[in-house]
Design an enzyme around this catalytic site. Sequence first.
Site: not given
Length: 127
Positions: A10-12, A15
Site C-alpha cells: 500500500n506504499c505509494d 505502487k
Amino acid sequence: MTITVYGIPNCDTVKKARGWLESHDVAYRFHDWKKAGVDGEVLQRAIARHGWERVLNRQGTTFRKLPEAERESLDAARAMRIMHDHPSTIKRPILVAGDTIEVGFSPEAYAQVLNNASGRDSAVSPA
C-alpha cells in the site's frame, strides 16, 4: 535474471515502482515485508551498498513514533534492528536485479539498473 521488489503493497512509492516495471513489461517478483517478513540478507546488502542512513526512513510515522531511547544514538546495528522489527522504517522499495540493489524509486535509476543487468545501453527508457 530474477528481479525482486521488496516493500509494502500500500506504499505509494512501491505502487509507482511496480507500475513503472509493469508498463515496461519487466517481469518481477514482489516480496511483501508485512506478510513475508524482512529478508535480512537483502537488508544487509542494501545497507552495505547505500549505507544505513539512506536505507532507514527516519521521516516516516513509524520511526517518529518509536520511543526516543530507540531513536537516539543510532548506528548500523541499531538501525538494522529497528528496520528488522519495524519494516515500515525501511525506505521503499528495494529493487534487486542480479548483483545490483537500488533503494527508493526513480524511473532513471530503474532504467539504468535494468539496462546494466541486460548488458544494453538503452533497452529500457525512463519514460
